[in-house]
Design a protein around this motif. Structure first.
Motif, PDB file in Angstrom:
ATOM      1  N   GLU A  17     -15.192   1.270  -6.639  1.00 37.01           N
ATOM      2  CA  GLU A  17     -16.201   0.322  -7.129  1.00 37.01           C
ATOM      3  C   GLU A  17     -15.579  -0.939  -7.738  1.00 37.01           C
ATOM      4  OE1 GLU A  17     -19.625   2.710  -9.033  1.00 37.01           O
ATOM      5  OE2 GLU A  17     -17.945   4.098  -8.746  1.00 37.01           O
ATOM      6  N   GLN A  90      -3.062   9.323  -8.720  1.00 39.77           N
ATOM      7  CA  GLN A  90      -2.429   9.228  -7.401  1.00 39.77           C
ATOM      8  C   GLN A  90      -2.472   7.787  -6.905  1.00 39.77           C
ATOM      9  OE1 GLN A  90      -3.889  12.735  -4.727  1.00 39.77           O
ATOM     10  NE2 GLN A  90      -5.437  12.447  -6.310  1.00 39.77           N
ATOM     11  N   HIS A 108       2.270   8.790  -7.485  1.00 37.64           N
ATOM     12  CA  HIS A 108       2.607   8.223  -6.176  1.00 37.64           C
ATOM     13  C   HIS A 108       3.218   6.829  -6.294  1.00 37.64           C
ATOM     14  CE1 HIS A 108      -0.447  11.107  -4.006  1.00 37.64           C
ATOM     15  NE2 HIS A 108       0.679  11.698  -4.335  1.00 37.64           N
ATOM     16  N   VAL A 141       5.168   6.622  -3.107  1.00 38.98           N
ATOM     17  CA  VAL A 141       5.624   7.907  -2.565  1.00 38.98           C
ATOM     18  C   VAL A 141       4.971   8.122  -1.202  1.00 38.98           C
ATOM     19  CG1 VAL A 141       5.693  10.403  -2.936  1.00 38.98           C
ATOM     20  CG2 VAL A 141       5.926   8.852  -4.889  1.00 38.98           C
ATOM     21  N   PHE A 143       4.691  10.218   2.599  1.00 36.33           N
ATOM     22  CA  PHE A 143       4.642  11.628   3.002  1.00 36.33           C
ATOM     23  C   PHE A 143       6.057  12.166   3.220  1.00 36.33           C
ATOM     24  CE2 PHE A 143       0.288  10.421   4.203  1.00 36.33           C
ATOM     25  CZ  PHE A 143      -0.368  11.382   3.428  1.00 36.33           C
ATOM     26  N   GLU A 145       8.086  12.737   0.789  1.00 36.53           N
ATOM     27  CA  GLU A 145       8.913  12.351  -0.356  1.00 36.53           C
ATOM     28  C   GLU A 145       8.427  13.080  -1.613  1.00 36.53           C
ATOM     29  OE1 GLU A 145      10.540   7.976   0.767  1.00 36.53           O
ATOM     30  OE2 GLU A 145       8.583   8.003  -0.199  1.00 36.53           O
ATOM     31  N   TYR A 173      -1.200  17.300  -0.891  1.00 37.66           N
ATOM     32  CA  TYR A 173      -0.345  18.130  -1.734  1.00 37.66           C
ATOM     33  C   TYR A 173       0.654  17.229  -2.475  1.00 37.66           C
ATOM     34  CZ  TYR A 173       3.309  21.499  -2.874  1.00 37.66           C
ATOM     35  OH  TYR A 173       4.239  22.239  -3.539  1.00 37.66           O
ATOM     36  N   PRO A 174       1.055  17.488  -3.704  1.00 38.21           N
ATOM     37  CA  PRO A 174       0.703  18.640  -4.523  1.00 38.21           C
ATOM     38  C   PRO A 174      -0.518  18.438  -5.421  1.00 38.21           C
ATOM     39  CG  PRO A 174       2.510  17.454  -5.565  1.00 38.21           C
ATOM     40  CD  PRO A 174       2.201  16.724  -4.288  1.00 38.21           C
ATOM     41  N   GLY A 207     -21.795  11.718  -7.900  1.00 40.98           N
ATOM     42  CA  GLY A 207     -22.270  10.364  -8.169  1.00 40.98           C
ATOM     43  C   GLY A 207     -21.083   9.433  -8.254  1.00 40.98           C
ATOM     44  N   ALA A 209     -18.279   7.116  -9.728  1.00 47.97           N
ATOM     45  CA  ALA A 209     -17.500   7.273 -10.963  1.00 47.97           C
ATOM     46  C   ALA A 209     -18.008   6.365 -12.084  1.00 47.97           C
ATOM     47  CB  ALA A 209     -16.025   6.999 -10.673  1.00 47.97           C
TER      48      ALA A 209
HETATM   49  C1  BJW Z   1     -15.751   8.415  -5.033  1.00 48.15           C
HETATM   50  C2  BJW Z   1     -16.202   7.142  -4.946  1.00 48.15           C
HETATM   51  C3  BJW Z   1     -16.842   6.705  -6.141  1.00 48.15           C
HETATM   52  C4  BJW Z   1     -15.318   7.460  -3.034  1.00 48.15           C
HETATM   53  N1  BJW Z   1     -16.909   7.563  -7.194  1.00 48.15           N
HETATM   54  N2  BJW Z   1     -15.778   9.276  -5.969  1.00 48.15           N
HETATM   55  C5  BJW Z   1       2.594  18.827   7.104  1.00 48.15           C
HETATM   56  C6  BJW Z   1       3.528  17.910   7.523  1.00 48.15           C
HETATM   57  C7  BJW Z   1       4.175  17.050   6.605  1.00 48.15           C
HETATM   58  C8  BJW Z   1       3.880  17.101   5.248  1.00 48.15           C
HETATM   59  C9  BJW Z   1       2.927  18.030   4.850  1.00 48.15           C
HETATM   60  C10 BJW Z   1       2.304  18.869   5.760  1.00 48.15           C
HETATM   61  N3  BJW Z   1       1.440  19.657   5.071  1.00 48.15           N
HETATM   62  C11 BJW Z   1       1.488  19.309   3.775  1.00 48.15           C
HETATM   63  C12 BJW Z   1       2.389  18.321   3.615  1.00 48.15           C
HETATM   64  C13 BJW Z   1       2.731  17.664   2.321  1.00 48.15           C
HETATM   65  C14 BJW Z   1       2.099  16.287   2.238  1.00 48.15           C
HETATM   66  C15 BJW Z   1       0.591  16.418   2.453  1.00 48.15           C
HETATM   67  O1  BJW Z   1      -0.153  16.753   1.560  1.00 48.15           O
HETATM   68  N4  BJW Z   1       0.113  16.156   3.651  1.00 48.15           N
HETATM   69  C16 BJW Z   1      -1.294  16.391   3.992  1.00 48.15           C
HETATM   70  C17 BJW Z   1      -2.027  15.069   4.150  1.00 48.15           C
HETATM   71  C18 BJW Z   1      -1.326  17.236   5.232  1.00 48.15           C
HETATM   72  N5  BJW Z   1       2.428  15.795   0.916  1.00 48.15           N
HETATM   73  C19 BJW Z   1       3.535  15.131   0.691  1.00 48.15           C
HETATM   74  O2  BJW Z   1       4.312  14.865   1.593  1.00 48.15           O
HETATM   75  C20 BJW Z   1       3.838  14.784  -0.737  1.00 48.15           C
HETATM   76  N6  BJW Z   1       5.178  15.143  -1.077  1.00 48.15           N
HETATM   77  C21 BJW Z   1       5.602  16.385  -1.019  1.00 48.15           C
HETATM   78  O3  BJW Z   1       4.891  17.326  -0.698  1.00 48.15           O
HETATM   79  O4  BJW Z   1       6.926  16.508  -1.359  1.00 48.15           O
HETATM   80  C22 BJW Z   1       7.562  17.772  -1.222  1.00 48.15           C
HETATM   81  C23 BJW Z   1       9.018  17.543  -1.531  1.00 48.15           C
HETATM   82  C24 BJW Z   1       9.648  18.337  -2.473  1.00 48.15           C
HETATM   83  C25 BJW Z   1      10.991  18.139  -2.756  1.00 48.15           C
HETATM   84  C26 BJW Z   1      11.703  17.139  -2.097  1.00 48.15           C
HETATM   85  C27 BJW Z   1      11.082  16.334  -1.185  1.00 48.15           C
HETATM   86  C28 BJW Z   1       9.722  16.532  -0.881  1.00 48.15           C
HETATM   87  C29 BJW Z   1       3.743  13.281  -0.954  1.00 48.15           C
HETATM   88  C30 BJW Z   1       2.367  12.775  -0.746  1.00 48.15           C
HETATM   89  C31 BJW Z   1       2.336  11.262  -0.809  1.00 48.15           C
HETATM   90  C32 BJW Z   1       0.941  10.726  -0.583  1.00 48.15           C
HETATM   91  N7  BJW Z   1       1.026   9.350  -0.396  1.00 48.15           N
HETATM   92  C33 BJW Z   1      -0.206   8.584  -0.229  1.00 48.15           C
HETATM   93  C34 BJW Z   1       0.215   7.144   0.089  1.00 48.15           C
HETATM   94  C35 BJW Z   1       0.869   6.537  -1.168  1.00 48.15           C
HETATM   95  C36 BJW Z   1       1.391   5.204  -0.936  1.00 48.15           C
HETATM   96  C37 BJW Z   1       0.316   4.289  -0.533  1.00 48.15           C
HETATM   97  O5  BJW Z   1      -0.771   4.328  -1.133  1.00 48.15           O
HETATM   98  O6  BJW Z   1       0.543   3.553   0.382  1.00 48.15           O
HETATM   99  O7  BJW Z   1      -0.994   8.614  -1.410  1.00 48.15           O
HETATM  100  S1  BJW Z   1      -1.303   9.217   1.018  1.00 48.15           S
HETATM  101  C38 BJW Z   1      -2.767   8.788   0.189  1.00 48.15           C
HETATM  102  O8  BJW Z   1      -3.533   9.991  -0.108  1.00 48.15           O
HETATM  103  C39 BJW Z   1      -2.336   8.184  -1.150  1.00 48.15           C
HETATM  104  C40 BJW Z   1      -3.321   8.844  -2.091  1.00 48.15           C
HETATM  105  O9  BJW Z   1      -2.822   8.803  -3.407  1.00 48.15           O
HETATM  106  C41 BJW Z   1      -3.476  10.216  -1.522  1.00 48.15           C
HETATM  107  C42 BJW Z   1      -4.705  10.948  -2.000  1.00 48.15           C
HETATM  108  O10 BJW Z   1      -5.877  10.313  -1.563  1.00 48.15           O
HETATM  109  P1  BJW Z   1      -7.139  10.261  -2.511  1.00 48.15           P
HETATM  110  O11 BJW Z   1      -6.847   9.491  -3.716  1.00 48.15           O
HETATM  111  O12 BJW Z   1      -7.668  11.624  -2.698  1.00 48.15           O
HETATM  112  O13 BJW Z   1      -8.133   9.343  -1.642  1.00 48.15           O
HETATM  113  P2  BJW Z   1      -9.108   9.742  -0.457  1.00 48.15           P
HETATM  114  O14 BJW Z   1      -9.478   8.496   0.257  1.00 48.15           O
HETATM  115  O15 BJW Z   1      -8.589  10.843   0.354  1.00 48.15           O
HETATM  116  O16 BJW Z   1     -10.416  10.308  -1.209  1.00 48.15           O
HETATM  117  C43 BJW Z   1     -11.256   9.482  -1.993  1.00 48.15           C
HETATM  118  C44 BJW Z   1     -12.323  10.356  -2.638  1.00 48.15           C
HETATM  119  O17 BJW Z   1     -13.080   9.559  -3.519  1.00 48.15           O
HETATM  120  C45 BJW Z   1     -13.293  10.967  -1.622  1.00 48.15           C
HETATM  121  O18 BJW Z   1     -13.430  12.350  -1.910  1.00 48.15           O
HETATM  122  C46 BJW Z   1     -14.595  10.218  -1.884  1.00 48.15           C
HETATM  123  O19 BJW Z   1     -15.758  11.041  -1.689  1.00 48.15           O
HETATM  124  C47 BJW Z   1     -14.447   9.831  -3.326  1.00 48.15           C
HETATM  125  N8  BJW Z   1     -15.148   8.614  -3.716  1.00 48.15           N
HETATM  126  N9  BJW Z   1     -15.962   6.550  -3.770  1.00 48.15           N
HETATM  127  C48 BJW Z   1     -16.385   8.827  -7.081  1.00 48.15           C
HETATM  128  N10 BJW Z   1     -17.356   5.479  -6.259  1.00 48.15           N
END
Ligand code: BJW
Length: 233
Positions: A17, A90, A108, A141, A143, A145, A173-174, A207, A209
């Motif tokens: 928003e 995040q 992140h 951060v 994916f 990392e 995750y996480p 609703g 935020a």
């Molecule tokens: C409202 C609203 C309003 C709308 N009011 N609500 C398979 C292969 C490879 C990796 C993996 C795999 N399986 C799992 C993994 C791990 C991976 C992962 O989770 N992948 C999945 C996607 C499958 N995770 C990682 O790799 C993480 N690191 C890790 O696990 O490290 C392990 C490790 C250990 C030791 C050494 C080395 C490594 C890192 C994750 C990094 C995520 N990065 C991003 C990009 C950041 C940079 C950038 O922004 O450019 O972060 S991805 C992106 O998603 C961003 C966000 O922070 C993150 C979360 O998204 P978020 O905030 O939830 O947004 P949305 O759009 O998904 O949701 C918005 C919500 O708001 C919705 O629910 C709406 O309904 C709601 N909403 N308007 C209230 N007004």
């Protein structure tokens, strides 16, 4: 005395928003890109121009947006709770910080910081990076990392009395494990979202935020947390 804490996790929905896009829109694209094409170390290695251009565009947008009522409400909660409050975001925008949140872990990273790929040095940065720059990268951060501050976050979650997630889809995750961790530690878990997610929440408040969070914060400050703040603040 051991005092329970309030831990808040925010995602892109809290900034929606203010005018910033969430990541997972209905078309599955993020600002016209698949997230994996710009948010991985491999993308930066193979196509730094696309990645730098993408983050330059996001960074350039920040001055035009401002914190909203939900960001400001969390600052009031921090002031009421003192050391018994912790905010985890995040988000890579700087809206919580500009609203005045200080007890914050940006797990992140942040758009207004850059990091040297070899030395790990981090600098504050507000302009564009050259599109062909390969030594300095956005301090975000990607994916695969390691997220920032996870040990501290885990410690906070283990002491949580209340865990509140705002505007996150729970797909990454996480962070998508935090509600379950807090719940196992005995916390009540609440989410604020436009729709319920699959997370381990006791209550979902649906609703926007900006409409839900200010009232929730006022009720928490006036109600069960008032006593806690006296001991924990
Ligand atoms: C409202 C609203 C309003 C709308 N009011 N609500 C398979 C292969 C490879 C990796 C993996 C795999 N399986 C799992 C993994 C791990 C991976 C992962 O989770 N992948 C999945 C996607 C499958 N995770 C990682 O790799 C993480 N690191 C890790 O696990 O490290 C392990 C490790 C250990 C030791 C050494 C080395 C490594 C890192 C994750 C990094 C995520 N990065 C991003 C990009 C950041 C940079 C950038 O922004 O450019 O972060 S991805 C992106 O998603 C961003 C966000 O922070 C993150 C979360 O998204 P978020 O905030 O939830 O947004 P949305 O759009 O998904 O949701 C918005 C919500 O708001 C919705 O629910 C709406 O309904 C709601 N909403 N308007 C209230 N007004």
């Amino acid at each position: 005395m051991s005092v329970g804490t309030v831990v808040v996790l925010t995602g892109a929905g809290i900034s929606a928003e203010s005018g910033l896009s969430t990541f997972r829109g209905p078309d599955g694209l993020w600002e016209g890109h698949h997230v994996a094409d710009v948010a991985t170390p491999e993308a930066f290695t193979h196509d730094p121009v696309t990645v730098q251009r993408f983050y330059n565009r996001l960074r350039a947008r920040l001055p035009a947006v401002t914190p909203n009522a939900a960001h400001h409400a969390l600052v009031r909660l921090e002031h009421a709770m003192g050391t018994a409050f912790h905010l985890i975001t995040q988000n890579i925008d700087d809206l919580h910080q500009r609203a005045g949140s200080t007890r914050i872990t940006a797990m992140h990273g942040g758009l207004t910081m850059i990091r040297h790929v070899d030395t790990g040095d981090v600098l504050s940065w507000h302009g564009d990076l050259p599109e062909n720059e390969q030594h300095w990268r956005p301090h975000v951060v990607w994916f695969g990392e390691r997220t920032i501050g996870l040990d501290h976050i885990t410690e906070m979650l283990s002491q949580a009395m209340l865990f509140l997630a705002i505007g996150t889809s729970g797909t990454v995750y996480p962070a998508n494990q935090f509600a379950a961790i807090a719940k196992r530690a005995g916390a009540t878990t609440i989410e604020v979202n436009l729709e319920a997610t699959a997370g381990a929440f006791d209550f979902t408040l649906t609703g926007p935020a900006t409409q839900v969070v200010p009232g929730l914060v006022e009720r928490l400050i006036e109600g069960p947390l008032a006593a806690l703040a006296v001991h924990g603040g």
